[in-house]
Write an enzyme that holds these catalytic residues in place. Structure first.
Site, short mmCIF file in Angstrom:
data_model
loop_
_atom_site.label_atom_id
_atom_site.label_comp_id
_atom_site.label_asym_id
_atom_site.label_seq_id
_atom_site.Cartn_x
_atom_site.Cartn_y
_atom_site.Cartn_z
N GLU A 198 1.35 -3.20 -3.83
CA GLU A 198 2.19 -2.01 -4.00
C GLU A 198 3.17 -2.27 -5.12
OE1 GLU A 198 3.78 -1.86 -0.03
OE2 GLU A 198 5.64 -2.87 -0.61
N HIS A 241 9.72 -0.22 2.12
CA HIS A 241 9.76 -1.68 2.15
C HIS A 241 10.91 -2.19 1.29
CE1 HIS A 241 5.19 -2.02 3.14
NE2 HIS A 241 5.94 -1.97 4.24
#
Length: 632
Positions: A198, A241
């Site tokens: 990511e 995150h």
């Protein structure tokens, strides 16, 4: 570690034991006893001496996690798995400094679902066990929910999994993609590899270089497929995150995808496609039959070394999570902090070449670093960024000043003021627990003057440990998006995306939420938002998420995309029903529920009698929500 006051801790331990995990005991500080028929000891060191575990799972809350990890390192536990999120970034940098001084222990995580051997039937974590099947595919992922999707896809395709490693979504990961790839390379049970990345950092680029070398030195390399989430992430925002953001000089998600493809990695845009992609790759290579191997009782595999061994000694509960956000100061506030330290700071007048000087995290070096750019391109001050890492304990070195000055291309007369500016920035970064301090500087009358500042501070230090309260009083909530602030109060990460997006997204898990936005765009749709309910969402959280989405007049249809790990499918379904009952829903809702309690959740939706569109297949659900949004 067993914390028996949390019923979920015991439930997790029982589930892991039933799965086949060889748990040898637990720890309650200062106490001896027994739980679930296993010994409970007062310290990790005593557990190592008496029980001799090969691994420990640390499930304690963020404010306790750093101390628990450090205790495990001191006791020389070979494999340490930390699942907690919101561990303050400076605590993690300190842990990495300790890890560099020893060779006995390896850390997996933090902020990860753990590690699981489907073949050895050993789980150190909280992954949804029904999705797993003994097989041939090794999986390493930053995102928990995306890894569960990949697991389900490879299970459905008949391939199964060998070993699944949660790298985690923190800024600094204990175990990297390259570490995992090395394990998979030498693991005879692994015949294909899935890598899920990511935005944030350059771990994927490090993996690219490893794969390039691997393919050069191996005549029959194992096929690799990958996914990178965050192509359409909001610039400058943390996407759920802690590590899902980019700092100057880091590659974008698109850069990572291009690099992976350049070394022959097959890249998919949604994890549900991994099963078909891997089946095709394995068929082309002639490596494996479709029939997955049967489970066997052996648990002889580990991340500490290539020696195969894994047991579990520490079990407890990951508490209810509040979502992480980071505090960004306004420029005037950042200037005030600098002026208090004797630094000349004021708005840019338009005269003079601006350079970049800052302090941040070097994720490859796993340490703080000085960030510098000469600003040779006036339209992109980040174009030639270079990092100068330094030791977290000892600080930056005087011998780095010359190299930084040379890279900044500043005159001899201005160089004398550089050590003062560097020293104050580093001290501010360390003492106030910042995660990024970025300044723009110009030369003025033989001195360096700050003409721009973007300062970000670690919210977790305040929320998890009640540190840096005075810095966090500087937050100006009135200047933020009201819906985002409202969502935060309920532990929801909501980011209103720019543009004409007409699809509201409601997703559990940051990685899956990012990927949902990306996949909608690939299918011709446009999301209005990023929304992560969090891994421990409740029915009330789901109802609140709907309430927030309905505040955006652009939203013409809502896409609920859930893959349950800790989140339960039936709970999500009940939350959807609650929203319909209490919020006067008038726009269409497309629902996809997979994972833990998926059948129960799907049944609740099917029998609700409400105008809901329920799908199992992601692409079908995606197409339907785009159709409904455009019709409206």
């Amino acid at each position: 570690m067993f914390k028996t006051r949390y019923s979920l801790a015991t439930a997790n331990a029982k589930e892991s034991l039933d799965y086949g995990t060889n748990i040898v005991g637990g720890i309650t500080p200062g106490k001896n006893g027994e739980h679930l028929g296993l010994p409970v000891l007062p310290t990790v060191r005593e557990a190592m001496e008496k029980l001799k575990p090969d691994a420990t799972g640390i499930y304690v809350a963020a404010h306790q996690a750093a101390g628990a990890i450090e205790e495990a390192i001191e006791a020389e536990v070979p494999l340490i798995v930390a699942v907690a999120e919101h561990i303050p970034i400076h605590d993690i940098m300190r842990i990495h400094t300790i890890l560099k001084t020893q060779s006995k222990s390896r850390l997996v995580g933090a902020n990860c679902p753990g590690i699981i051997s489907a073949i050895g039937r050993c789980r150190v974590g909280f992954q949804p066990l029904p999705c797993f099947m003994p097989g041939r595919i090794g999986i390493v992922a930053k995102s928990g929910t995306l890894s569960y999707e990949a697991v389900a896809s490879t299970t459905r395709s008949g391939l199964g999994q060998s070993l699944c490693i949660g790298m985690g979504g923190d800024v600094l990961a204990g175990t990297s993609f390259v570490d995992a790839l090395r394990v998979f390379e030498h693991d005879d049970d692994t015949e294909g590899i899935i890598l899920i990345g990511e935005i944030g950092g350059s771990a994927e680029m490090d993996a690219v270089e490893w794969i390039r070398d691997y393919k050069k030195r191996t005549s029959d390399p194992k096929p690799i497929a990958a996914l990178v989430a965050g192509i359409h992430a909001a610039p400058g925002r943390v996407s759920g995150h802690a590590g899902a953001f980019t700092v100057p000089g880091e590659p974008s998600a698109s850069d990572k995808i291009t690099a992976l493809q350049s070394v022959g990695v097959t890249v998919v845009n949604h994890p549900a496609k991994f099963g078909g992609a891997m089946k095709s790759l394995l068929g082309d290579s002639g490596r494996v039959s479709i029939n997955a191997p049967s489970s066997r009782p052996s648990q002889q595999r580990a991340m500490h070394t290539l020696v195969r061994r894994t047991k579990l000694a520490r079990l407890a509960l990951s508490p209810l999570r509040t979502q992480r956000r980071n505090l960004w100061l306004h420029q005037d506030q950042a200037f005030d902090l600098l002026r208090e330290r004797g630094i000349n700071a004021s708005d840019y007048s338009g005269s003079g070449r601006q350079r970049l000087l800052g302090v941040g995290v070097d994720r490859s070096a796993q340490s703080p670093c000085i960030i510098a750019s000469a600003g040779s391109d006036p339209y992109n001050i980040h174009a030639d960024v270079k990092r100068f890492p330094f030791d977290y304990r000892t600080g930056w070195r005087a011998d780095q000043v010359l190299a930084i000055a040379d890279h900044l291309q500043i005159s001899e007369s201005s160089r004398r003021t550089l050590p003062k500016l560097l020293g104050e920035l580093v001290d501010l970064y360390m003492t106030r627990e910042a995660f990024l301090l970025e300044t723009h500087i110009v030369e003025r009358l033989g001195e360096l003057k700050v003409t721009g500042a973007r300062f970000g501070f670690d919210d977790a230090a305040f929320r998890s440990n009640n540190r840096q309260a005075d810095i966090h009083t500087l937050r100006r909530i009135e200047d933020e998006v009201a819906a985002e602030v409202e969502a935060e109060r309920d532990g929801i990460v909501y980011i209103k995306l720019a543009g004409d997006g007409n699809i509201g997204t409601l997703v559990n898990g940051a990685g899956l939420a990012m990927n949902t936005v990306d996949a909608l765009a690939d299918a011709g749709g446009q999301a209005a938002n990023f929304l992560d309910t969090g891994g421990k969402a409740t029915s009330q959280t789901v109802k609140k998420s709907f309430q927030i989405l309905l505040q955006d007049d652009r939203v013409k249809a809502i896409f609920v995309n859930i893959f349950g790990g800790l989140t339960l499918g039936d709970m999500i379904a009940n939350g959807i029903l609650l929203a319909f009952q209490e919020l006067d829903m008038k726009i269409p809702v497309v629902v996809r529920i997979r994972g833990t309690h998926e059948e129960e959740g799907q049944k609740i939706i099917a029998e609700s009698g409400l105008p809901l569109y329920a799908f199992d297949d992601f692409e079908e659900a995606c197409s339907k929500v785009i159709e409904l949004a455009n019709q409206a």
